[in-house]
Motif scaffolding. Structure first.
Motif, mmCIF file in Angstrom:
data_model
loop_
_atom_site.group_PDB
_atom_site.id
_atom_site.type_symbol
_atom_site.label_atom_id
_atom_site.label_comp_id
_atom_site.label_asym_id
_atom_site.label_seq_id
_atom_site.Cartn_x
_atom_site.Cartn_y
_atom_site.Cartn_z
ATOM 1 N N ALA A 26 0.666 42.929 4.297
ATOM 2 C CA ALA A 26 1.488 42.256 5.302
ATOM 3 C C ALA A 26 1.516 43.003 6.633
ATOM 4 O O ALA A 26 2.214 42.582 7.566
ATOM 5 C CB ALA A 26 2.916 42.078 4.779
ATOM 6 N N LYS B 295 4.948 49.450 12.167
ATOM 7 C CA LYS B 295 5.493 48.978 10.895
ATOM 8 C C LYS B 295 5.040 49.916 9.778
ATOM 9 O O LYS B 295 3.852 50.130 9.583
ATOM 10 C CB LYS B 295 5.043 47.538 10.630
ATOM 11 C CG LYS B 295 5.560 46.556 11.682
ATOM 12 C CD LYS B 295 4.796 45.248 11.696
ATOM 13 C CE LYS B 295 5.021 44.434 10.462
ATOM 14 N NZ LYS B 295 4.352 43.106 10.545
ATOM 15 N N ALA C 2 12.204 38.897 16.147
ATOM 16 C CA ALA C 2 11.085 38.286 15.437
ATOM 17 C C ALA C 2 10.629 39.187 14.290
ATOM 18 O O ALA C 2 10.320 38.699 13.184
ATOM 19 C CB ALA C 2 9.931 38.013 16.393
ATOM 20 N N VAL C 3 10.588 40.501 14.517
ATOM 21 C CA VAL C 3 10.176 41.426 13.463
ATOM 22 C C VAL C 3 11.201 41.451 12.335
ATOM 23 O O VAL C 3 10.843 41.593 11.158
ATOM 24 C CB VAL C 3 9.932 42.832 14.040
ATOM 25 C CG1 VAL C 3 9.675 43.850 12.933
ATOM 26 C CG2 VAL C 3 8.750 42.809 15.006
ATOM 27 N N GLU D 219 12.848 38.907 11.222
ATOM 28 C CA GLU D 219 12.505 37.759 10.379
ATOM 29 C C GLU D 219 11.236 38.046 9.566
ATOM 30 O O GLU D 219 11.158 37.701 8.376
ATOM 31 C CB GLU D 219 12.307 36.512 11.243
ATOM 32 C CG GLU D 219 13.552 36.062 12.002
ATOM 33 C CD GLU D 219 14.681 35.627 11.081
ATOM 34 O OE1 GLU D 219 14.388 35.103 9.989
ATOM 35 O OE2 GLU D 219 15.856 35.815 11.455
ATOM 36 N N GLU D 220 10.249 38.690 10.174
ATOM 37 C CA GLU D 220 9.008 39.014 9.469
ATOM 38 C C GLU D 220 9.286 39.955 8.293
ATOM 39 O O GLU D 220 8.730 39.779 7.196
ATOM 40 C CB GLU D 220 8.016 39.674 10.419
ATOM 41 C CG GLU D 220 7.452 38.753 11.494
ATOM 42 C CD GLU D 220 6.593 39.520 12.491
ATOM 43 O OE1 GLU D 220 6.261 40.698 12.205
ATOM 44 O OE2 GLU D 220 6.264 38.960 13.551
ATOM 45 N N ARG E 31 10.946 38.086 5.465
ATOM 46 C CA ARG E 31 9.969 37.265 4.751
ATOM 47 C C ARG E 31 9.063 38.137 3.874
ATOM 48 O O ARG E 31 8.667 37.728 2.773
ATOM 49 C CB ARG E 31 9.115 36.466 5.741
ATOM 50 C CG ARG E 31 9.766 35.203 6.256
ATOM 51 C CD ARG E 31 10.099 34.231 5.123
ATOM 52 N NE ARG E 31 8.896 33.894 4.349
ATOM 53 C CZ ARG E 31 8.910 33.672 3.041
ATOM 54 N NH1 ARG E 31 10.032 33.759 2.344
ATOM 55 N NH2 ARG E 31 7.785 33.357 2.407
ATOM 56 N N ALA E 32 8.734 39.345 4.333
ATOM 57 C CA ALA E 32 7.899 40.239 3.533
ATOM 58 C C ALA E 32 8.598 40.629 2.242
ATOM 59 O O ALA E 32 7.959 40.747 1.183
ATOM 60 C CB ALA E 32 7.538 41.489 4.342
#
Length: 425
Positions: free
Chosen positions: A188, A251, A295-296, A298-299, A302-303
């Motif tokens: 991811a 990340k 935005a990160v 949310e990412e 989701r991960a």
């Protein structure tokens, strides 16, 4: 950590934001310390300027053979030299007092975080998956996993309460879960890191564990701390640094042992693996610009959700209210997995956006592209992707069979040498 200049500009708004977090008004005390600090700084600057002027004037007076004036000026310089160290010491004390007062305050909640006092006021965002219908009464993992290799008695004899020994197939299943999670998170876009498990005071301070939560931590005899989460080590990789904007977002992920004293959890989850002093967790950390952080967030969420979905574990996403968020967070999503043995959803991951709160404590900044001098504080985010022990609990309970065996989820079988089930010894 908060910016005293912003508090100075709008104290009423800051107190109102603290009230949303359930904290008492603080601006009167903060501004009094700030005013005293600035007054001392002004007095010290005035004294330094006057000392320099008088020192020059001494030479001029002597050149003019005005000994009385020179003597008076020398006496003045002597008094100033005696006063200035006291001012510097007083200024340092007030500076430290102000810093400590600011460090004790929680992060302020984002505008879209719901107001509330505790978990009862959290807001469910969505659910995924349907809880399994059992043809028998599902049991909690602690009631059936002993013959599979889960041993609390041996752990208690060695280490005391809230420890476990995992043997055989169940130990391999935990290892498989950690490896599977790391593989998925690196796919991811997270960079795998193997960080230290022991850190210094300033690292714990940087992410907000110190000074407020010292009682929840384990400390070594040489003054280091065992990490309660790899968030501490991973986030502090950028402390005291100025990053280039093109390097962001950064990340990171790590699978580590974590250690918590659980001082504030007396009597809670005393059975099983839910709340242990030592546990494994795959951590996700992101370092971003302010514009990237939402935005990160949310990412990252989701991960973490993708792991649960791959394991076919029903879960729900919850947006935490102001009264239930962690000290350093400005917005947090909790993922709660369905545990059929308990008949309810239990937290398995918290994913938080901390804004610039931790970055200020660590002095972690970035230089915007195209600028040669100016810097801004980064935003930091962290979350579990996932807590390995709690995921093991979820797999055991959701995949349990009537005969005490546990079916291995399909995605984990390659990590288990093709094994399809755990059977009681």
């Amino acid at each position: 950590m908060h910016d005293i200049r912003l508090i100075r500009d709008n104290p009423a708004a800051f107190d109102a934001a603290l009230a949303r977090r359930g904290a008492a008004p603080a601006t009167d005390a903060l501004l009094a310390l700030d005013e005293r600090r600035r007054a001392i700084a002004t007095e010290l600057q005035t004294a330094q300027t006057r000392r320099n002027e008088a020192s020059k004037a001494i030479g001029q007076a002597k050149a003019q053979k005005d000994e009385d004036k020179a003597a008076a000026l020398m006496a003045e310089v002597g008094a100033l030299k005696e006063r200035m160290p006291a001012l510097e010491s007083e200024g340092a004390e007030v500076e430290a007092e102000l810093a400590a007062a600011l460090a004790a305050l929680p992060n302020l909640a984002a505008d879209d975080v719901p107001d509330g006092a505790d978990e009862q006021d959290n807001v469910e965002q969505h659910r995924w998956g349907d809880p399994r219908s059992f043809e028998f009464e599902p049991r909690e993992h602690a009631d059936f996993a002993g013959p599979l290799g889960l041993d609390f008695e041996s752990a208690a004899a060695i280490s005391g309460a809230r420890f476990a020994v995992l043997k055989g197939g169940i130990a391999r299943l935990q290892r498989a879960l950690g490896a599977f999670m790391l593989d998925r998170q690196t796919e991811a876009g997270f960079t795998e890191v193997v960080p230290p498990l022991l850190v210094r005071d300033d690292a714990m301070f940087g992410t907000g564990q110190l000074p407020k939560f010292a009682d929840d931590l384990f400390r070594t005899t040489d003054g280091r701390w065992l990490i309660p989460t790899a968030e501490v080590s991973l986030t502090n990789l950028v402390r005291e640094q100025i990053l280039a904007e093109p390097a962001l977002p950064m990340k990171l992920t790590a699978l580590t042992q974590c250690f918590r004293s659980e001082a504030g959890a007396a009597g809670r989850d005393t059975r099983g693996l839910i709340r242990q002093h030592q546990f494994e967790k795959v951590e996700l950390v992101a370092i971003t610009t302010p514009e990237q952080s939402e935005a990160v967030h949310e990412e990252m969420t989701r991960a973490a959700e993708a792991i649960l979905e791959a394991l076919l574990l029903p879960y729900r996403r919850v947006l935490l209210c102001t009264g239930d968020m962690g000290f350093s967070a400005r917005k947090t999503y909790d993922l709660e997995v369905w545990l059929p043995g308990q008949g309810r959803y239990r937290e398995i991951s918290s994913i938080s956006n901390c804004g610039e709160f931790q970055a200020r404590r660590m002095n972690a900044r970035f230089r915007p592209a195209g600028e040669s001098k100016g810097t801004r504080f980064v935003h930091t985010l962290n979350g579990s992707g996932l807590a390995v022990g709690r995921t093991l609990v979820a797999v055991l309970e959701n995949y349990q069979q009537a005969d005490g065996s546990v079916t291995i989820p399909d995605v984990l079988r390659p990590y288990m040498g093709g094994l399809s089930e755990l059977r009681p010894a």
